[in-house]
Enzyme design. Sequence first.
Site, short mmCIF file in Angstrom:
data_model
loop_
_atom_site.label_atom_id
_atom_site.label_comp_id
_atom_site.label_asym_id
_atom_site.label_seq_id
_atom_site.Cartn_x
_atom_site.Cartn_y
_atom_site.Cartn_z
N ASN A 111 0.87 -1.16 -0.08
CA ASN A 111 -0.24 0.05 -0.07
C ASN A 111 0.78 1.31 0.09
OD1 ASN A 111 -2.59 -1.54 0.76
ND2 ASN A 111 -1.52 -2.06 2.48
N ASP A 120 7.50 13.24 19.01
CA ASP A 120 7.81 14.91 18.94
C ASP A 120 9.13 15.17 18.92
OD1 ASP A 120 5.00 15.21 18.75
OD2 ASP A 120 4.85 16.45 20.85
N HIS A 126 10.37 20.21 16.27
CA HIS A 126 8.74 20.51 16.20
C HIS A 126 8.44 21.76 16.69
CE1 HIS A 126 4.57 19.78 16.11
NE2 HIS A 126 4.30 19.50 17.19
N HIS A 167 5.27 21.74 25.23
CA HIS A 167 5.99 21.60 23.82
C HIS A 167 7.08 22.80 24.18
CE1 HIS A 167 2.60 19.39 22.13
NE2 HIS A 167 3.34 19.08 21.05
C1 23J Z 1 0.85 21.49 16.80
C2 23J Z 1 0.25 22.41 17.48
C3 23J Z 1 0.08 22.30 18.85
C4 23J Z 1 0.22 21.16 19.07
C5 23J Z 1 0.70 19.84 18.48
C6 23J Z 1 0.92 20.17 17.11
C7 23J Z 1 0.81 18.67 19.01
O1 23J Z 1 0.13 18.28 20.12
C8 23J Z 1 1.69 17.61 18.50
O2 23J Z 1 1.09 16.64 17.97
O3 23J Z 1 2.84 17.77 18.66
S1 23J Z 1 -0.39 20.90 20.94
MN MN Z 2 3.29 15.68 18.15
#
Ligand code: 23J
Ligand code: MN
Length: 255
Positions: free
Chosen positions: A62, A75, A79, A207
């Site tokens: 696939n 992550d 990121h 994050h």
């Molecule tokens: C992008 C913006 C906010 C968040 C996130 C991504 C995630 O939680 C992620 O999957 O890294 S909160």
């Molecule tokens: Mn993430």
Amino acid sequence: MSSLAQLISDLASGAVRVVDLTQPLGPDTPVIGLPEIFAPSPGFSMEEISRYDDGGPGWYWNTIRLGEHTGTHFDAPVHWITGKDLPDNRCDTIPAGRFVGPGCVIDVSGDAARDEDFLLTPARIEAWEAEHGRIAAGSWVFLRTDWSKRRDPAAFLNVREDGPHSPGFSADATRLLIDRDVLGVGVETVGTDAGQAGSFDPPFPNHTLMHGAGKLGLASLANLDQLPATGSLVIAAPLKIVDGSGSPLRVLALV
Ligand code: 23J
Ligand code: MN
């Protein structure tokens, strides 16, 4: 006997078990919903290349398409903007040794059942350490909320008029985990920040602070209730995506 020979023997005898901390990955896998002003991440889709047919008489395969941050996923520091200039901050450049470490499980499932916006606090981490010992440098720290038992995607994402509601970390709890020099955190919810964390100070503190400190994240984990508080060995290795910000992955714990 070498420690690896002992491990091989313990795996064969069943004295050490492999626990799969991964959710199934398919078209029904829930994806984080951001406010509409932001670009959405596509969920999982799959298209057949061939299935023992004219396109390939002897084989089945696939094509898959998905956002890097779909389902059980990793992550990388890159990121987040706070981690964008750190060395070795992306899926293909993080040293592989940082994918393996001891697991610490902080069980707040009772709190999360009572309060869907429950946040881990430094005091709660210190209470856990009084019972189980100080969190060792290089540990994976898991927040057990039993959120993965919400099988209905709507209940899992738990979005209301004012946005998503799910448990997570206070900014100060994240700071304490960075002080412990953990590898990163793992959660059962769709992301490593609480549902309401977009309005925290700083926004998305887990994050922002973790990735700014070069730490890793794991989201949408399952089966944390099968791990001991300490003593497991966790392997969480993302795909080696060139310049990847994250990756779906299989997370395994030796117990
Ligand atoms: C992008 C913006 C906010 C968040 C996130 C991504 C995630 O939680 C992620 O999957 O890294 S909160
Ligand atoms: Mn993430």
